[in-house]
Scaffold this motif. Structure first.
Motif, PDB file in Angstrom:
ATOM      1  N   SER A   3      16.630  -5.996  47.255  1.00 40.35           N
ATOM      2  CA  SER A   3      16.139  -7.346  47.479  1.00 40.35           C
ATOM      3  C   SER A   3      16.134  -8.138  46.175  1.00 40.35           C
ATOM      4  O   SER A   3      16.169  -7.576  45.080  1.00 40.35           O
ATOM      5  CB  SER A   3      14.723  -7.292  48.037  1.00 40.35           C
ATOM      6  N   CYS A   4      16.089  -9.465  46.312  1.00 38.65           N
ATOM      7  CA  CYS A   4      16.084 -10.328  45.145  1.00 38.65           C
ATOM      8  C   CYS A   4      14.853 -10.060  44.277  1.00 38.65           C
ATOM      9  O   CYS A   4      14.915 -10.133  43.057  1.00 38.65           O
ATOM     10  CB  CYS A   4      16.099 -11.794  45.587  1.00 38.65           C
ATOM     11  N   ARG A   5      13.740  -9.742  44.916  1.00 39.82           N
ATOM     12  CA  ARG A   5      12.525  -9.484  44.149  1.00 39.82           C
ATOM     13  C   ARG A   5      12.735  -8.264  43.236  1.00 39.82           C
ATOM     14  O   ARG A   5      12.336  -8.268  42.075  1.00 39.82           O
ATOM     15  CB  ARG A   5      11.377  -9.211  45.117  1.00 39.82           C
ATOM     16  N   VAL A  29      26.123  -5.973  40.297  1.00 39.27           N
ATOM     17  CA  VAL A  29      26.708  -6.128  41.633  1.00 39.27           C
ATOM     18  C   VAL A  29      25.957  -7.207  42.414  1.00 39.27           C
ATOM     19  O   VAL A  29      26.561  -8.063  43.068  1.00 39.27           O
ATOM     20  CB  VAL A  29      26.679  -4.782  42.406  1.00 39.27           C
ATOM     21  N   HIS A  30      24.642  -7.182  42.304  1.00 38.78           N
ATOM     22  CA  HIS A  30      23.836  -8.174  43.008  1.00 38.78           C
ATOM     23  C   HIS A  30      24.131  -9.590  42.496  1.00 38.78           C
ATOM     24  O   HIS A  30      24.257 -10.521  43.279  1.00 38.78           O
ATOM     25  CB  HIS A  30      22.351  -7.843  42.856  1.00 38.78           C
ATOM     26  N   LEU A  31      24.259  -9.720  41.184  1.00 39.31           N
ATOM     27  CA  LEU A  31      24.489 -11.041  40.591  1.00 39.31           C
ATOM     28  C   LEU A  31      25.820 -11.639  41.039  1.00 39.31           C
ATOM     29  O   LEU A  31      25.963 -12.856  41.114  1.00 39.31           O
ATOM     30  CB  LEU A  31      24.456 -10.957  39.062  1.00 39.31           C
ATOM     31  N   MET A  33      26.941 -11.522  43.911  1.00 29.92           N
ATOM     32  CA  MET A  33      26.820 -12.062  45.267  1.00 29.92           C
ATOM     33  C   MET A  33      25.704 -13.089  45.414  1.00 29.92           C
ATOM     34  O   MET A  33      25.637 -13.787  46.401  1.00 29.92           O
ATOM     35  CB  MET A  33      26.544 -10.901  46.235  1.00 29.92           C
ATOM     36  N   CYS A  34      24.800 -13.150  44.426  1.00 27.59           N
ATOM     37  CA  CYS A  34      23.587 -13.933  44.614  1.00 27.59           C
ATOM     38  C   CYS A  34      23.413 -14.958  43.498  1.00 27.59           C
ATOM     39  O   CYS A  34      23.104 -14.602  42.366  1.00 27.59           O
ATOM     40  CB  CYS A  34      22.399 -12.984  44.674  1.00 27.59           C
ATOM     41  N   SER A  35      23.610 -16.226  43.821  1.00 24.96           N
ATOM     42  CA  SER A  35      23.520 -17.276  42.799  1.00 24.96           C
ATOM     43  C   SER A  35      22.071 -17.522  42.393  1.00 24.96           C
ATOM     44  O   SER A  35      21.789 -17.934  41.275  1.00 24.96           O
ATOM     45  CB  SER A  35      24.156 -18.561  43.317  1.00 24.96           C
TER      46      SER A  35
HETATM   47 ZN   LIG Z   1      19.306 -12.163  44.544  1.00 28.90          ZN
END
Ligand SMILES: [Zn+2]
Length: 66
Positions: A3-5, A29-31, A33-35
């Protein structure tokens, strides 16, 4: 996927200490996909850098006085 948290918590930790390989990979990897988390990282680094510069400046001033 984490999760983002989770990711923002890892990013904050990463500012203070070196993250493990697994953690860094998870964040990276998360970065991709997630702005939102990308923005968080940019902002945290900016704030951190500004705070460091400010602290350094205060220390320099204190040194000059003595
Ligand atoms: Zn995120």
């Amino acid at each position: 996927m984490r999760s983002c948290r989770n990711i923002t918590s890892l990013i904050s930790q990463g500012l203070d200490k070196k993250l493990g390989l697994g953690e860094r990979l998870t964040v990276r990897v998360h970065l991709m996909m997630c702005s939102r988390c990308r923005n968080f990282k940019t902002q945290s680094q900016f704030i951190r850098k500004t705070a460091q510069t400010y602290t350094q400046h205060i220390q320099d001033l204190a040194k000059r006085k003595s």
